[in-house]
Design an enzyme around this catalytic site. Structure first.
Site: not given
Ligand code: NAD
Ligand code: TYD
Length: 350
Positions: A131-132, A155, A159
């Site tokens: 959603d970012e 980031y 995306k």
């Molecule tokens: P993560 O950082 O935990 O995992 C990313 C994975 O991708 C890792 O296993 C890493 O080794 C692999 N990776 C990174 N670069 C690579 C490359 N060049 N080649 C092959 N593998 C590679 O991320 P996540 O939190 O699990 O997010 C997964 C997806 O979901 C991402 O696309 C992210 O943008 C999206 N997303 C995440 C969130 C969240 O809250 N974490 C929310 C919405 C969408």
């Molecule tokens: P984060 O988990 O990094 O997710 P995103 O930035 O993708 O939303 O952060 C969630 C919220 O928490 C965001 O408003 C930033 C804040 N935050 C802190 O206040 N301290 C921290 O050390 C981190 C990692 C995040």
């Protein structure tokens, strides 16, 4: 059906993979992951010896390798999660995000296109996004699928770019795709750089809890297994060339969430009430910090019948219990390179 999941050793990918491998023994699911700092095969213990699962170590930015891989396996469908995913890291090293998230996605799209040429029947490129990409909300309103893209961090900009490129392949080459844009996830296997697991780890170790700015920022939190369920649904029932927003119907100001987390941790760790809150430390704000994210998930709810299955209280309890019961996992991922990241990010000299 052969499915390529990218980034399956990461946080969300490990839950998606586990769900698909266990639920669909008739599919063969390949996990392509470079095993960066965020990738961890420990996350996949439950499925590592299943006959319908294969792990491939590799980098999505390696064009020759990716082309050969697609020629060899002829993947019918791709669920693309591999990415650099942490906003703070993108501020320090934007190029890594441009490379993996934009170039890597395009290399995958090209390989998929060249494998199937114009014969895309029953094929699908599923792009997992965030959603970012929509930028920030004010105090009111919700992101819908038609909210204009307005990303603010390297980031989210990377995306957003990758979403646009996926769409362009749909329009230009008639490649079947779906995109989902999800809000903040939490749950088991999340690397302790994101807010919730970082703060759980710091509370365990009685380290300061670095709240950015005044903590008055809002996020919409979703339990990771509910995200995986939504991905399963969109994968099977989503309409070609559509975008679906996925959210938790669950907005929290950071400071309020941190206080609830502190209370729950005090109880779990048998510490006096209020003990963990004393660790809260307000630190310099994140540059370009988005004020508020909140998702209108009514499209996926109305069209596909998806809703979160656990409340935030339930999800948070499961998450805390998991981190407390998996101290070896936590110790392993916070040793070595993690320490130098942490010291740099939070200006710690020790
Ligand atoms: P993560 O950082 O935990 O995992 C990313 C994975 O991708 C890792 O296993 C890493 O080794 C692999 N990776 C990174 N670069 C690579 C490359 N060049 N080649 C092959 N593998 C590679 O991320 P996540 O939190 O699990 O997010 C997964 C997806 O979901 C991402 O696309 C992210 O943008 C999206 N997303 C995440 C969130 C969240 O809250 N974490 C929310 C919405 C969408
Ligand atoms: P984060 O988990 O990094 O997710 P995103 O930035 O993708 O939303 O952060 C969630 C919220 O928490 C965001 O408003 C930033 C804040 N935050 C802190 O206040 N301290 C921290 O050390 C981190 C990692 C995040």
């Amino acid at each position: 059906m052969t499915i390529l999941v990218t980034g399956g050793a990461g946080f969300i990918g490990s839950h998606v993979l586990t769900l698909f491998v266990e639920k669909y023994p008739e599919y063969h699911v390949y996990n392509l992951d470079a095993l960066t700092y965020a990738g961890n095969l420990e996350n996949l213990k439950a499925i590592e010896s299943k006959p319908n699962y294969t792990f491939i170590k590799g980098d999505i930015t390696d064009e020759t390798f990716i082309n050969e891989l697609f020629q060899k396996h002829k993947f019918d469908r791709v669920i693309h999660l591999a990415a650099e995913s942490h906003v703070d890291r993108s501020i320090k090293d934007p190029l890594a995000f441009i490379k993996t998230n934009i170039l890597g996605t395009t290399i995958l799209l090209n390989a998929f296109k060249d494998t199937w040429k114009n014969n895309f029947k029953d094929k699908l490129f599923y792009h997992v996004s965030t959603d970012e990409v929509y930028g920030t909300l004010g105090q009111t309103g919700l992101f819908t699928e038609t909210t204009p893209y307005d990303p603010n961090s390297p980031y989210s900009a990377s995306k957003a770019s990758s979403d646009h490129i996926v769409r362009s392949y749909g329009e230009t080459y008639n490649m079947p795709y779906v995109i989902t844009n999800c809000s903040n996830n939490y749950g088991q296997n999340q690397f302790p750089e994101k807010l919730i697991p970082l703060f759980i780890n710091n509370i365990i170790n009685r380290e300061p809890l670095p709240v950015y700015g005044n903590g008055d920022y809002t996020r919409d939190w979703l339990y990771v297994k509910d995200h995986a369920i939504a991905i399963d649904l969109v994968f099977h029932k989503g309409k070609n060339k559509e975008t679906y927003n996925i959210g938790g119907f669950n907005e929290w100001k950071n400071i309020d969430l941190v206080k609830v987390l502190c209370q729950q941790m005090d109880t779990k760790l048998c510490r006096p009430s209020g003990d963990s809150e004393k660790l809260i430390t307000f630190v310099t704000d994140r540059p370009g910090h988005d004020l508020r994210y909140a998702i209108d998930a009514s499209k996926i709810k109305n069209e596909l019948g998806w809703e979160p299955s656990v409340t935030f209280e339930e999800g948070l309890t499961i998450t805390i219990d998991w981190y407390l019961n998996n101290d070896v996992w936590l110790k392993n991922v916070t040793s070595g390179a993690y320490q130098s990241y942490y010291n740099k990010q939070y200006n710690k000299n020790t």
